[in-house]
Design an enzyme around this catalytic site. Structure first.
Site, short mmCIF file in Angstrom:
data_model
loop_
_atom_site.label_atom_id
_atom_site.label_comp_id
_atom_site.label_asym_id
_atom_site.label_seq_id
_atom_site.Cartn_x
_atom_site.Cartn_y
_atom_site.Cartn_z
N LYS A 276 6.07 94.33 2.85
CA LYS A 276 7.95 93.34 2.85
C LYS A 276 7.55 93.33 1.03
O LYS A 276 8.81 93.84 0.14
CB LYS A 276 7.89 92.13 3.28
CG LYS A 276 9.57 91.66 3.21
CD LYS A 276 9.50 90.33 4.11
CE LYS A 276 11.05 89.59 3.76
NZ LYS A 276 10.94 88.26 3.89
N GLU A 282 -4.69 92.49 0.15
CA GLU A 282 -5.35 94.21 1.19
C GLU A 282 -4.27 95.62 1.51
O GLU A 282 -5.15 96.12 1.01
CB GLU A 282 -5.42 93.39 2.77
CG GLU A 282 -5.99 91.95 2.55
CD GLU A 282 -5.02 90.99 2.38
OE1 GLU A 282 -4.27 90.59 1.79
OE2 GLU A 282 -5.44 89.55 3.12
N GLY A 336 8.71 88.40 7.61
CA GLY A 336 7.25 89.34 7.64
C GLY A 336 7.68 89.51 9.22
O GLY A 336 6.80 89.99 10.00
N ARG A 337 6.82 88.21 9.68
CA ARG A 337 7.02 88.52 11.61
C ARG A 337 7.40 88.70 12.40
O ARG A 337 7.15 88.82 13.73
CB ARG A 337 6.11 86.63 11.76
CG ARG A 337 6.93 85.61 11.69
CD ARG A 337 5.59 84.28 11.22
NE ARG A 337 6.83 83.90 10.74
CZ ARG A 337 6.75 83.33 9.93
NH1 ARG A 337 6.41 83.95 8.96
NH2 ARG A 337 7.08 82.09 9.08
N GLU A 423 1.47 80.85 12.85
CA GLU A 423 2.80 80.85 10.99
C GLU A 423 3.73 80.28 11.25
O GLU A 423 3.94 79.64 10.73
CB GLU A 423 2.63 82.65 10.80
CG GLU A 423 2.92 82.54 9.39
CD GLU A 423 2.14 83.78 8.55
OE1 GLU A 423 1.09 84.02 8.68
OE2 GLU A 423 2.90 84.63 8.47
N HIS A 454 -12.80 87.85 33.89
CA HIS A 454 -14.11 88.07 33.96
C HIS A 454 -14.69 87.88 32.15
O HIS A 454 -15.93 88.18 32.05
CB HIS A 454 -14.75 89.19 34.33
CG HIS A 454 -14.14 89.54 35.61
ND1 HIS A 454 -15.03 89.74 36.51
CD2 HIS A 454 -13.31 90.25 35.84
CE1 HIS A 454 -14.75 90.02 37.47
NE2 HIS A 454 -12.94 90.55 37.16
N LYS A 579 -5.33 82.40 -0.75
CA LYS A 579 -4.72 83.56 -1.21
C LYS A 579 -5.15 83.52 -2.94
O LYS A 579 -6.24 83.81 -3.28
CB LYS A 579 -3.39 84.73 -1.22
CG LYS A 579 -2.84 85.09 -0.09
CD LYS A 579 -1.97 85.03 -0.47
CE LYS A 579 -0.47 85.44 1.20
NZ LYS A 579 0.17 86.17 0.91
O1 LIG Z 1 4.65 92.26 4.25
P1 LIG Z 1 3.90 91.66 3.33
O2 LIG Z 1 4.65 91.29 1.56
O3 LIG Z 1 1.99 92.82 2.81
O4 LIG Z 1 3.26 90.91 3.96
C1 LIG Z 1 1.89 90.40 4.87
C2 LIG Z 1 2.14 89.46 6.08
O5 LIG Z 1 1.64 88.53 4.75
C3 LIG Z 1 2.15 86.49 5.50
O6 LIG Z 1 3.27 86.82 4.06
C4 LIG Z 1 0.99 85.93 5.74
O7 LIG Z 1 0.03 86.45 6.42
C5 LIG Z 1 2.52 87.40 6.91
O8 LIG Z 1 3.82 86.40 6.50
C6 LIG Z 1 3.13 88.97 6.31
O9 LIG Z 1 3.78 89.45 7.63
#
Ligand SMILES: O=P(O)(O)OC[C@H]1O[C@](O)(CO)[C@@H](O)[C@@H]1O
Length: 641
Positions: A276, A282, A336-337, A423, A454, A579
């Protein structure tokens, strides 16, 4: 030794700091304190206010709108008192009451929900409906659907429902109908995915692109992974994805890179970078890593043909080197979620399964949106499930829930809902920044049945009480019946689905054990107290459509809980601090691993962290980074050669 100094954050509607003793002041309406330092060094939250006693429901609703804490509402207090009534019951007895049970089984939109094994009576539900009324649940749902900026700390609308709107629906955000924008992107996805799937869009060496690697994390990963896992063995989806591969790369761990690319031919691989913000550390490192893998094997021109992006930040997409023509946008009003129905999920999934199947998924989610928006509380599945969770968490004190699909295809439901729920609702203050005198959110976990049986079911049968959500499917995606077996394989699975709910509810008494001739010394070990709540949800099948319904049902039940607790379920400030600190460690790491060594581990870290970092740095044979060339894991070198 230096002490680590944590950065403090501040925002107009957001307060951080150590729990600050909330004083109850005898007046109505919220009092916003000037944000300032407390003696402890933390930042003060506004103080909560109380309601006068014995207010009417209408007055309570009005007070809530003005900012009164939910715990001060008459309906909340009535529920607190009602806990005593429920504590004197056992599910064993409640399940004998057929009239009660009839009222607690709901069938809607083809989904069958059995709430009879919840520790509730009709009276409990009435109190919960009253709580919904007093917290203005309907008004909050309407505010969400009408594009109000209910995510107040980020000043954003919350409109993931628009991402699955029918073409002819109208959804207004800031005076503008966004449905045409949504469909512009969907049409672009359809055109692009068709071209890739039918071989019109080729890789830089002229080969069709049969494999897709979707790079993203959190909401840009878990929802798409859930849907992909759900559809992989669905017959129509299977046919549509023959000879195609979809993989996900989420973790910044280079092992995940090696696994995601293992055995893939770069000439036939399309990479979708999903973020987003397009700044997530990462995802961006993984995107640079895979870009380097492509360029090393196919040359610089590969990026244009082999890399596309999904983001709200098209400027950064361009800077990364991806042609904006090959970027698929979405909007800040999609959290995002909650983004799986936007290009975040639909692009990689349409590449794998074709756009038609993804349209069915969107239609299923839209069906549940309409249900949620229009049905009265009594028949509204997300509202009922959300209210029952409020009861379990805030009144009965059950802080966790287990999500247990008796369907292997739904094996990634729990990890996805874990993010959406935890979240969204893991918050410490209410909408006004007032520190809450109770805990919100739930600890979610789960595995498909029967695997979970199990693993952790021992604990939920005889250890802690954890409300369970059993999800069963009437028609399996894959039927097997072996001649001579007592039941088909799917029926065998479902026998467990039905049995577990009753085992939890009824338990087994010492008397029953005695009559089964269990020796006395074993009786305490073999007693099941029962009275452990669960709900059973049954879907007619596991198709793109029903997966869409299920997803939206869970999303909305989470919103219901947040609306009742009066928290902001749509921000996620809690992920920021880690972060920031990681970035500080990154600076030290870089310095230690290059010849520059300007910053040393002891700079700005506490004793413990400094010692751990030093140990880590010493423990590698290769202390300095190699100069002048990229280093890839062995598997990546093997792939494509
Ligand atoms: O889509 P982006 O901006 O890479 O964010 C990834 C994820 O990181 C967060 O901001 C924090 O974990 C989530 O809400 C989001 O889904």
């Amino acid at each position: 030794m230096q002490t680590l100094k944590l950065p403090t954050a501040s925002h107009k509607n957001f307060a951080v700091g150590a729990p600050f003793a909330a004083k109850v002041v005898p007046r109505v309406g919220i009092r916003h304190l000037p944000v300032g330092k407390c003696p402890s060094g933390s930042i003060a939250s506004p103080e909560p206010t109380t309601a006068p006693r014995n207010v009417t429901a209408a007055v309570a609703k009005m007070l809530h709108k003005k900012g009164i804490l939910v715990t001060e509402l008459p309906a909340w207090k009535a529920l607190k008192e009602h806990v005593h009534d429920i504590e004197s019951t056992h599910l064993r007895d409640l399940l004998h009451d057929e009239a009660r049970c009839m009222g607690l089984i709901k069938e809607s939109e083809g989904i069958y929900c059995d709430f009879t094994r919840q520790r509730v009576t009709q009276r409990t539900l009435e109190h919960l409906y009253e709580l919904a009324e007093q917290t203005n649940l309907r008004g909050k749902i309407n505010a969400m659907f009408s594009g109000e900026h209910i995510n107040s700390t980020e000043d954003r609308a919350v409109l993931h429902v628009a991402t699955r709107a029918h073409r002819n629906q109208k959804i207004i955000v800031d005076g503008r109908d966004v449905v045409p924008d949504v469909w512009e992107v969907l049409d672009k996805i359809q055109a692009f995915s068709d071209k890739v799937r039918n071989g019109e869009w080729l890789g830089v060496t002229g080969k069709p692109l049969k494999s897709v690697v979707a790079i993203g994390i959190g909401g840009s990963f878990l929802g798409p992974l859930f849907v992909h896992t759900a559809l992989r063995t669905e017959p129509n989806a299977m046919r549509a994805s023959r000879d195609r591969t979809l993989r996900f790369l989420a973790n910044v761990d280079p092992i995940d890179v090696a696994r995601a690319l293992d055995g893939l031919d770069p000439e036939e691989t399309l990479v979708v970078v999903i973020s987003k913000t397009f700044t997530t550390a990462e995802t961006m490192l993984n995107a640079r890593t895979v870009r380097s893998w492509l360029i090393e094997r196919l040359g610089q021109d590969a990026v244009a043909k082999h890399m596309v992006a999904v983001s709200t930040n098209l400027k950064l997409v361009k800077e990364f080197g991806i042609d904006p023509e090959n970027a698929f946008g979405f909007w800040d009003w999609v959290g995002g979620r909650y983004s799986v129905c936007s290009a975040v999920g639909i692009l990689p999934l349409a590449l794998q399964y074709g756009f038609d199947i993804m349209q069915e998924f969107l239609a299923g989610a839209n069906n549940m949106d309409e249900h949620f928006k229009n049905q009265p509380y009594q028949d509204n599945l997300p509202v009922l499930i959300g209210l029952l969770s409020i009861w379990n968490v805030s009144f009965l004190g059950y802080g966790a829930k287990a999500i247990l699909p008796y369907c292997q295809a739904l094996s990634k439901l729990a990890p996805h809902i874990q993010q959406v729920d935890m979240e969204s609702n893991g918050k410490g203050v209410d909408m006004n920044g007032v520190r809450l005198p109770f805990e919100t959110g739930e600890i979610d976990f789960g595995e498909p049945g029967t695997n979970g049986q199990h693993s952790f079911y021992q604990l939920i049968h005889q250890g802690r009480v954890i409300p369970c959500e059993f999800i069963g499917i009437v028609r399996s995606q894959q039927s097997v019946y072996l001649k001579g077996e007592v039941v088909s394989n799917h029926d065998e699975l479902m026998c467990n689905f039905f049995a577990q709910a009753d085992a939890l509810a009824y338990g087994k008494t010492p008397e029953q054990l005695r009559s089964d001739n269990v020796p006395d010394y074993l009786i305490p070990h073999r007693v099941f107290t029962g009275n452990r709540p669960s709900m059973s949800i049954m879907l007619p099948s596991c198709t793109a459509y029903t997966v869409g319904q299920l997803l939206a049902m869970y999303e909305h039940r989470i919103a219901v809980q947040g609306f009742i607790w009066n928290i902001n379920s749509f921000d996620q400030w809690g992920v920021e601090l880690g972060k920031v600190l990681a970035s500080k460690v990154r600076t030290v790491m870089n310095s230690a691993r290059t010849r520059d060594r300007k910053v040393l581990p002891q700079d700005g870290f506490n004793y413990s962290t400094t010692r751990m970092i030093n140990k880590y740095l010493e423990g590698k044979t290769q202390v300095l980074y190699p100069e002048g060339h990229d280093v890839f894991p062995i598997d990546m070198l093997r792939a494509g050669h």
